[in-house]
Scaffold this active site. Sequence first.
Site, PDB file in Angstrom:
ATOM      1  N   PHE A  53       0.818  -1.220   0.000  1.00 53.64           N
ATOM      2  CA  PHE A  53       0.000   0.000   0.000  1.00 53.64           C
ATOM      3  C   PHE A  53       0.852   1.271   0.000  1.00 53.64           C
ATOM      4  CE2 PHE A  53      -3.224  -3.016   1.579  1.00 53.64           C
ATOM      5  CZ  PHE A  53      -4.237  -2.721   0.670  1.00 53.64           C
ATOM      6  N   ASP A 112      15.906   1.738   9.429  1.00 56.31           N
ATOM      7  CA  ASP A 112      14.880   1.284  10.370  1.00 56.31           C
ATOM      8  C   ASP A 112      14.023   2.466  10.849  1.00 56.31           C
ATOM      9  OD1 ASP A 112      13.364   0.133  12.287  1.00 56.31           O
ATOM     10  OD2 ASP A 112      15.042  -0.573  13.535  1.00 56.31           O
ATOM     11  N   TYR A 227      -7.268  -3.380   8.619  1.00 58.24           N
ATOM     12  CA  TYR A 227      -8.097  -4.412   7.988  1.00 58.24           C
ATOM     13  C   TYR A 227      -9.127  -4.880   9.011  1.00 58.24           C
ATOM     14  CZ  TYR A 227      -9.672  -8.515   5.493  1.00 58.24           C
ATOM     15  OH  TYR A 227     -10.468  -9.428   4.852  1.00 58.24           O
ATOM     16  N   TYR A 237      -8.495 -13.029  12.302  1.00 58.94           N
ATOM     17  CA  TYR A 237      -7.983 -11.651  12.148  1.00 58.94           C
ATOM     18  C   TYR A 237      -8.591 -10.678  13.164  1.00 58.94           C
ATOM     19  CZ  TYR A 237      -5.543  -7.840   9.947  1.00 58.94           C
ATOM     20  OH  TYR A 237      -4.681  -6.787   9.721  1.00 58.94           O
TER      21      TYR A 237
HETATM   22  P1  NAI Z   1       4.344  -4.608   2.719  1.00 62.40           P
HETATM   23  O1  NAI Z   1       5.140  -5.677   3.367  1.00 62.40           O
HETATM   24  O2  NAI Z   1       4.070  -4.715   1.270  1.00 62.40           O
HETATM   25  O3  NAI Z   1       5.076  -3.187   2.975  1.00 62.40           O
HETATM   26  C1  NAI Z   1       5.639  -2.868   4.210  1.00 62.40           C
HETATM   27  C2  NAI Z   1       6.571  -1.686   4.076  1.00 62.40           C
HETATM   28  O4  NAI Z   1       7.125  -1.402   5.368  1.00 62.40           O
HETATM   29  C3  NAI Z   1       7.763  -1.900   3.137  1.00 62.40           C
HETATM   30  O5  NAI Z   1       8.007  -0.703   2.431  1.00 62.40           O
HETATM   31  C4  NAI Z   1       8.917  -2.162   4.098  1.00 62.40           C
HETATM   32  O6  NAI Z   1      10.203  -1.819   3.584  1.00 62.40           O
HETATM   33  C5  NAI Z   1       8.534  -1.246   5.247  1.00 62.40           C
HETATM   34  N1  NAI Z   1       9.143  -1.586   6.532  1.00 62.40           N
HETATM   35  C6  NAI Z   1       8.960  -2.700   7.274  1.00 62.40           C
HETATM   36  N2  NAI Z   1       9.691  -2.621   8.412  1.00 62.40           N
HETATM   37  C7  NAI Z   1      10.327  -1.424   8.379  1.00 62.40           C
HETATM   38  C8  NAI Z   1      11.218  -0.772   9.257  1.00 62.40           C
HETATM   39  N3  NAI Z   1      11.603  -1.302  10.416  1.00 62.40           N
HETATM   40  N4  NAI Z   1      11.699   0.440   8.877  1.00 62.40           N
HETATM   41  C9  NAI Z   1      11.342   1.014   7.702  1.00 62.40           C
HETATM   42  N5  NAI Z   1      10.489   0.433   6.847  1.00 62.40           N
HETATM   43  C10 NAI Z   1       9.979  -0.767   7.180  1.00 62.40           C
HETATM   44  O7  NAI Z   1       2.999  -4.483   3.581  1.00 62.40           O
HETATM   45  P2  NAI Z   1       1.493  -4.042   3.285  1.00 62.40           P
HETATM   46  O8  NAI Z   1       0.663  -5.249   3.137  1.00 62.40           O
HETATM   47  O9  NAI Z   1       1.439  -2.983   2.247  1.00 62.40           O
HETATM   48  O10 NAI Z   1       1.091  -3.433   4.713  1.00 62.40           O
HETATM   49  C11 NAI Z   1       1.062  -2.067   5.010  1.00 62.40           C
HETATM   50  C12 NAI Z   1      -0.083  -1.814   5.994  1.00 62.40           C
HETATM   51  O11 NAI Z   1      -1.326  -2.127   5.349  1.00 62.40           O
HETATM   52  C13 NAI Z   1      -0.014  -2.692   7.253  1.00 62.40           C
HETATM   53  O12 NAI Z   1      -0.425  -1.917   8.358  1.00 62.40           O
HETATM   54  C14 NAI Z   1      -1.064  -3.764   6.969  1.00 62.40           C
HETATM   55  O13 NAI Z   1      -1.613  -4.324   8.134  1.00 62.40           O
HETATM   56  C15 NAI Z   1      -2.103  -2.928   6.214  1.00 62.40           C
HETATM   57  N6  NAI Z   1      -3.085  -3.700   5.445  1.00 62.40           N
HETATM   58  C16 NAI Z   1      -2.701  -4.724   4.612  1.00 62.40           C
HETATM   59  C17 NAI Z   1      -3.668  -5.453   3.942  1.00 62.40           C
HETATM   60  C18 NAI Z   1      -3.294  -6.584   3.015  1.00 62.40           C
HETATM   61  O14 NAI Z   1      -4.163  -7.372   2.672  1.00 62.40           O
HETATM   62  N7  NAI Z   1      -2.051  -6.671   2.588  1.00 62.40           N
HETATM   63  C19 NAI Z   1      -5.118  -5.159   4.083  1.00 62.40           C
HETATM   64  C20 NAI Z   1      -5.381  -4.026   4.921  1.00 62.40           C
HETATM   65  C21 NAI Z   1      -4.393  -3.349   5.598  1.00 62.40           C
END
Ligand code: NAI
Length: 398
Positions: A53, A112, A227, A237
Amino acid sequence: MIIEPIIKGVVAKSSHPTGCQHAVQQQIDYVKSNKSTTKGPKRVLILGASSGFGLSARIAATFGGSNADTIGVSFERGPSEKGIGTAGWYNNIYFTQQAEAEGRIAINIVGDAFSKEVRDQVIEAIETYFEGEVDLVVYSLATGVRPKPSGDGMWRSAIKTIGESVTGATIVLENDSWQETTVEPATEEEIDSTIKVMGGEDWESWIDTLINSDSIAQGGKTIAFSYIGPELTYPIYHEGTLGRAKVDLHQTSHALNLKLAKIGGGAYATVCKALVTKASVFIPAFTPYILALYKVMKLNGTHESCIHQMHRLFSEKLYADTVPVDGQRLLRLDEFELDTNVQNQVEAIMSTMNSQNFKQVGDYQGYKEEFLNLNGFGFNEVDYSEFFDIEQLKKLKP
Ligand code: NAI
């Protein structure tokens, strides 16, 4: 070297630079060819900008009509003797090339986001490139661990149920196999740790830091993603540890909204649709639901991926004259997923799905393809026989 997909369990161990470039370009093309928004933010900070996202929010803000400049924070690894590097590393590079080609500022801070160093770097970047202020902060970190601010160890999230155990299936992408899984109830300590990692505390502390350094512009907004899902998935969840963390995030959005209202801004927990991302494939006993959901929403023509959701967020919701929220002041992007008709069809599919037929009754092909695409693989348009020189790749910097 020629780069092949390597998957261990549900984790991609390789990524394809040209494929990542293609994936970023596809998202850019999508927002450029759809309804454009001019009212959006001009200076955006994205925490978690390199995939899922966060990356799509960055692309939608930059190329979707409001022509935003961005600072993106992410935790990614570049090429080294150990491997080719992560997809997010290349996404940062190719996003930046395209943004700069259109005259936009795109700064990447790779490190980080929980550390003081990264916070200091972000504030410095806001001073240097954004005249000291941002209009929007997108909080999109997804991680399993968070260092304790005291420096005394880490909190680790535990994706578990609360109260009762739940049995379901997890699909292992490495060998396309269906594995019956029992998810055990979390201990109080595991619940608390998950809230620390995925709840609102770190979001709030980032916004406090930015308010204290006067880095948020008049009318500035912040969003974080949540979510909820249908009742069918509540045990794993919404009523589990992740759901507790998300409720904490929702509460944080109200506290932040009060703080930002003082400068004419606002904070919104934004509830998205279930999608395949690097993070979501880790949720045990959840994949059968996604397979059924993808099948139904694609058939109904309502399927969306991260970029569709983020484009809709910017073009229809977050910058509308009145931000549309539900009774709990949540900004909803999950209306199509939760549609009664969709959920009835999903339930019907799930009641027949098993280890033998999940590839036929669910959209496993679409699921696997999306996972491969996240890492730059599986695109017909990309030449996978391309030879890469790791020394040349090392010269590319985000
Ligand atoms: P993703 O894994 O694709 O992206 C996560 C991002 O966080 C990446 O850019 C990564 O480099 C960064 N990151 C992780 N740890 C880090 C750190 N210590 N320092 C700096 N950057 C860091 O994840 P996604 O799925 O896009 O999740 C983002 C949000 O969306 C989360 O809160 C998730 O719960 C929420 N979400 C996800 C859904 C899904 O179905 N994938 C549905 C609804 C909400």
